[in-house]
Design an enzyme around this catalytic site. Sequence first.
Site, short mmCIF file in Angstrom:
data_model
loop_
_atom_site.label_atom_id
_atom_site.label_comp_id
_atom_site.label_asym_id
_atom_site.label_seq_id
_atom_site.Cartn_x
_atom_site.Cartn_y
_atom_site.Cartn_z
N GLN A 118 2.95 9.99 1.04
CA GLN A 118 4.25 9.31 1.07
C GLN A 118 5.07 9.62 -0.18
O GLN A 118 6.26 9.30 -0.22
CB GLN A 118 4.05 7.80 1.18
CG GLN A 118 3.49 7.36 2.52
CD GLN A 118 3.41 5.86 2.62
OE1 GLN A 118 2.43 5.27 2.20
NE2 GLN A 118 4.45 5.23 3.12
N CYS A 121 6.28 0.19 7.20
CA CYS A 121 5.84 1.31 6.39
C CYS A 121 6.95 1.69 5.43
O CYS A 121 8.12 1.75 5.83
CB CYS A 121 5.51 2.50 7.31
SG CYS A 121 4.95 3.95 6.41
N LEU A 122 6.61 1.95 4.17
CA LEU A 122 7.64 2.28 3.17
C LEU A 122 8.32 3.61 3.49
O LEU A 122 9.40 3.88 2.97
CB LEU A 122 7.03 2.31 1.77
CG LEU A 122 6.46 0.97 1.27
CD1 LEU A 122 5.94 1.12 -0.15
CD2 LEU A 122 7.50 -0.13 1.36
N GLY A 163 0.84 -1.20 0.00
CA GLY A 163 0.00 0.00 0.00
C GLY A 163 0.87 1.24 0.00
O GLY A 163 2.01 1.20 0.49
N HIS A 211 -4.16 1.37 7.62
CA HIS A 211 -2.81 1.94 7.69
C HIS A 211 -2.69 3.11 6.70
O HIS A 211 -2.18 4.18 7.06
CB HIS A 211 -1.78 0.84 7.39
CG HIS A 211 -0.36 1.29 7.34
ND1 HIS A 211 0.59 0.85 8.24
CD2 HIS A 211 0.28 2.12 6.49
CE1 HIS A 211 1.76 1.42 7.94
NE2 HIS A 211 1.60 2.20 6.88
N GLU A 212 -3.17 2.91 5.47
CA GLU A 212 -3.05 3.97 4.46
C GLU A 212 -3.99 5.13 4.78
O GLU A 212 -3.63 6.30 4.58
CB GLU A 212 -3.36 3.41 3.06
CG GLU A 212 -2.47 2.25 2.61
CD GLU A 212 -1.00 2.51 2.80
OE1 GLU A 212 -0.54 3.66 2.69
OE2 GLU A 212 -0.27 1.53 3.09
N HIS A 264 -2.38 7.40 7.12
CA HIS A 264 -1.41 8.30 6.46
C HIS A 264 -2.09 9.61 6.03
O HIS A 264 -1.53 10.69 6.19
CB HIS A 264 -0.81 7.65 5.22
CG HIS A 264 0.40 6.81 5.49
ND1 HIS A 264 1.56 7.33 6.03
CD2 HIS A 264 0.65 5.50 5.29
CE1 HIS A 264 2.47 6.36 6.13
NE2 HIS A 264 1.94 5.24 5.69
#
Length: 192
Positions: free
Chosen positions: A48, A90-91, A43, A132-133, A136
């Site tokens: 991000q 997380c990226l 995701g 999670h997204e 963000h």
Amino acid sequence: MEIVYYPHPTLRYPSKTVRRVDRELRSIVREMFELMYDARGIGLAANQVDLPLQLFVVNASGDPEGGEELVFVNPVIDQPKGSGVSEEGCLSIPGVHADVNRPSQVHVTAYDLEGNEIDTVVDGLLARVIQHEYDHLQGVLFIDRISDSAKKQVASELEAFEFEFQSQRAADKIPDEQAVHKRLAEIESRYC
Ligand code: NI
């Protein structure tokens, strides 16, 4: 376009409602999928990649050849049910992992890039990724939701990210706060 890392300020910036989808935004979304696959993620949220837009992409399989590519524009999450603990990463904070407790099922409404309404109940991994997204987009990171003992365990890794960020900013590789906000305002005036 590139993935920004903790503690980049755009990760803490509450994203704005998308009111317009154009060809460039479609190509941005395509690029978000590619960046996500390259980083082996499942995701990726717009902030991000330094964009202040309520938009995220998901492919729970992480496989560009398989699974389903989902785009959520202006998502709303409600009707949480149950709860479960699972490890997240997380990226924007690569290498850091910790257990996060979340509702195991949620109801999501959103739009896709064609303006079609998405209205679905999700559970399992997909429910976790979507939450999670969605976090963000509110400027919330998974490390905000972990236990105090887990926070202690990841503290030194986060400090290393903070040190790296300050070094890059000192070297003018990351714009200052004012420049970041000016750029975000320009994108908002185009899409929001
Ligand atoms: Ni993340």
